[in-house]
Design a protein around this motif. Structure first.
Motif, mmCIF file in Angstrom:
data_model
loop_
_atom_site.group_PDB
_atom_site.id
_atom_site.type_symbol
_atom_site.label_atom_id
_atom_site.label_comp_id
_atom_site.label_asym_id
_atom_site.label_seq_id
_atom_site.Cartn_x
_atom_site.Cartn_y
_atom_site.Cartn_z
ATOM 1 N N ASP A 153 72.301 87.279 -3.567
ATOM 2 C CA ASP A 153 71.269 87.955 -4.602
ATOM 3 C C ASP A 153 71.095 86.656 -5.811
ATOM 4 O OD1 ASP A 153 69.638 89.041 -6.510
ATOM 5 O OD2 ASP A 153 70.631 90.856 -6.480
ATOM 6 N N THR A 154 70.201 85.829 -5.605
ATOM 7 C CA THR A 154 70.148 84.864 -6.667
ATOM 8 C C THR A 154 69.411 85.230 -7.800
ATOM 9 O OG1 THR A 154 68.000 84.024 -5.873
ATOM 10 C CG2 THR A 154 69.570 82.868 -4.764
ATOM 11 N N GLY A 155 68.513 86.221 -7.640
ATOM 12 C CA GLY A 155 67.926 87.111 -8.974
ATOM 13 C C GLY A 155 69.063 87.505 -9.957
ATOM 14 N N ALA A 156 70.318 88.082 -9.314
ATOM 15 C CA ALA A 156 71.527 88.403 -10.168
ATOM 16 C C ALA A 156 72.089 87.246 -10.736
ATOM 17 C CB ALA A 156 72.288 89.056 -9.067
ATOM 18 N N MET A 157 71.878 85.946 -10.354
ATOM 19 C CA MET A 157 72.574 84.863 -11.010
ATOM 20 C C MET A 157 71.662 84.567 -12.093
ATOM 21 S SD MET A 157 73.346 82.727 -7.293
ATOM 22 C CE MET A 157 74.508 81.533 -8.051
ATOM 23 N N TYR A 158 70.457 84.681 -12.091
ATOM 24 C CA TYR A 158 69.540 84.356 -13.182
ATOM 25 C C TYR A 158 69.687 85.482 -14.459
ATOM 26 C CZ TYR A 158 67.418 80.338 -10.956
ATOM 27 O OH TYR A 158 67.420 79.086 -10.503
ATOM 28 N N LEU A 172 71.991 76.418 -10.983
ATOM 29 C CA LEU A 172 72.096 77.654 -10.139
ATOM 30 C C LEU A 172 71.747 77.200 -8.726
ATOM 31 C CD1 LEU A 172 71.118 80.584 -12.261
ATOM 32 C CD2 LEU A 172 73.175 80.035 -11.991
ATOM 33 N N THR A 173 70.974 76.425 -8.593
ATOM 34 C CA THR A 173 70.313 76.001 -7.153
ATOM 35 C C THR A 173 71.689 75.106 -6.669
ATOM 36 O OG1 THR A 173 68.200 75.551 -8.003
ATOM 37 C CG2 THR A 173 68.939 74.395 -6.217
ATOM 38 N N ASP A 174 72.318 74.328 -7.346
ATOM 39 C CA ASP A 174 73.367 73.691 -6.763
ATOM 40 C C ASP A 174 74.485 74.745 -6.085
ATOM 41 O OD1 ASP A 174 72.474 71.137 -7.142
ATOM 42 O OD2 ASP A 174 73.756 70.880 -8.832
ATOM 43 N N GLN A 175 74.833 75.714 -6.993
ATOM 44 C CA GLN A 175 75.723 76.579 -6.599
ATOM 45 C C GLN A 175 75.266 77.488 -5.155
ATOM 46 O OE1 GLN A 175 76.716 79.251 -9.867
ATOM 47 N NE2 GLN A 175 77.090 77.581 -11.270
ATOM 48 N N GLN A 176 73.815 77.928 -5.358
ATOM 49 C CA GLN A 176 73.408 78.419 -4.214
ATOM 50 C C GLN A 176 73.513 77.517 -2.876
ATOM 51 O OE1 GLN A 176 69.622 79.223 -5.936
ATOM 52 N NE2 GLN A 176 70.668 80.515 -7.513
ATOM 53 N N ARG A 177 73.067 76.331 -3.070
ATOM 54 C CA ARG A 177 73.414 75.560 -1.718
ATOM 55 C C ARG A 177 74.731 75.380 -1.304
ATOM 56 N NH1 ARG A 177 69.328 71.010 -4.208
ATOM 57 N NH2 ARG A 177 67.373 72.017 -3.451
ATOM 58 N N GLU A 178 75.609 75.506 -2.064
ATOM 59 C CA GLU A 178 77.006 75.425 -1.867
ATOM 60 C C GLU A 178 77.404 76.786 -1.144
ATOM 61 O OE1 GLU A 178 80.665 74.896 -4.636
ATOM 62 O OE2 GLU A 178 79.179 73.353 -5.055
ATOM 63 N N MET A 179 76.851 77.771 -1.478
ATOM 64 C CA MET A 179 77.403 79.010 -0.875
ATOM 65 C C MET A 179 76.623 79.247 0.592
ATOM 66 S SD MET A 179 76.660 81.800 -3.728
ATOM 67 C CE MET A 179 76.189 81.394 -5.241
ATOM 68 N N ALA A 180 75.492 78.282 0.690
ATOM 69 C CA ALA A 180 74.791 78.706 1.723
ATOM 70 C C ALA A 180 75.017 77.646 2.848
ATOM 71 C CB ALA A 180 73.104 78.569 1.775
ATOM 72 N N ALA A 181 75.817 76.626 2.554
ATOM 73 C CA ALA A 181 75.811 75.472 3.370
ATOM 74 C C ALA A 181 76.570 75.706 4.885
ATOM 75 C CB ALA A 181 77.000 74.726 2.708
ATOM 76 N N ALA A 182 77.379 76.829 4.959
ATOM 77 C CA ALA A 182 77.949 77.005 6.261
ATOM 78 C C ALA A 182 76.961 77.883 7.314
ATOM 79 C CB ALA A 182 79.174 77.681 6.093
#
Ligand code: CDP
Ligand code: CDP
Length: 226
Positions: free
Chosen positions: A34-39, A112-122
């Motif tokens: 939930d990226t909204g939760a991160m913002y 936050l975008t960098d963190q999200q890409r890392e989580m989605a990488a796999a």
């Protein structure tokens, strides 16, 4: 072997993104983010520290002491700021009404975008937000753009609030939703827009189950063509 896809779900406030994304993730055994939760977490953190929310340097400085975490929870995922459980705190109206200001800061978005890409990488992930299909995961194999009329979205938020024991007039909720949509759609960096290759689903007349089934079918169709 089954491909572990990246599924991006974007759309305006209260279109049903998180409700549906969670159920879709469960159906496929994917992780839900939930990226909204991160913002919201950054907004909460900055407010708690009395940081001026329009001061980009001050907000990003405050972010250095913040590690956002997710943990499985029942029924909802838990959100953490370091060791502090902020699941409830980030849904409070004061956070909701300030989050678009924070989300307009380019450096906050980069971090936050960098963190999200890392989580989605796999892969094997369902991620919901405003800019997932356009900016965070432009190569996601499945992109959904969920919409519903503002009146319907205000009704959904109203019903949700009543369950939590909060009663806000429907007209006020609709005005707040429209204001946030406007801010999110007109900001300079990664505004809320439908990716060119996203499939739009208008959920105004649909039940949650119907939306989940529609998206699950799109995912199955996509995985069979890869
Ligand atoms: O659940 P709700 O629609 O109220 O909002 P949310 O998904 O929790 O997102 C809260 C706010 O974060 C949005 O209004 C945007 O300002 C911002 N956001 C964003 O800019 N980009 C994302 N990928 C996700 C959220
Ligand atoms: O994440 P987002 O802000 O897009 O919306 P949400 O918080 O997942 O959903 C807002 C409310 O609409 C929730 O209370 C859902 O139960 C409800 N709802 C829905 O999500 N989809 C429908 N088709 C009907 C109702």
């Amino acid at each position: 072997a089954e491909q572990a896809l990246q599924v991006a779900i974007d759309g305006p406030a209260s279109a049903g993104k998180s409700t549906v994304a969670k159920l879709v993730a469960k159906r496929f055994g994917y992780i839900y983010v939930d990226t909204g939760a991160m913002y919201r977490a950054v907004t909460f953190w900055a407010m708690q520290r009395g940081v001026d929310l329009s001061d980009e340097a001050a907000v990003t400085a405050a972010m250095q002491s913040l590690k956002i975490g997710f943990k499985p929870g029942d029924p909802d995922q838990l959100v953490f700021a370091n060791d502090q459980d902020i699941t409830m705190a980030i849904r409070q109206p004061d956070v909701t009404n300030n989050v678009s200001t924070i989300a307009a800061l380019p450096q906050v978005r980069t971090i936050l975008t960098d963190q999200q890409r890392e989580m989605a990488a796999a892969g094997g992930i369902v991620m919901d937000g405003r800019d997932i299909g356009t900016t965070v995961l432009p190569h996601a194999q499945v992109k959904i753009f969920l919409v519903a009329s503002a009146a319907e979205r205000a009704k959904r938020r109203y019903a949700e609030n009543i369950k939590k024991g909060i009663e806000t007039p429907l007209a006020q909720l609709q005005a707040e939703i429209e204001l946030r949509d406007h801010k999110d759609s007109t900001r300079k960096v990664s505004p809320l827009t439908k990716a060119q290759d996203a499939i739009e689903v208008d959920t105004t007349p649909m039940s949650i189950e119907e939306v989940v089934t529609t998206i699950a079918e799109i995912i199955k169709k996509q995985s069979s063509t890869i």
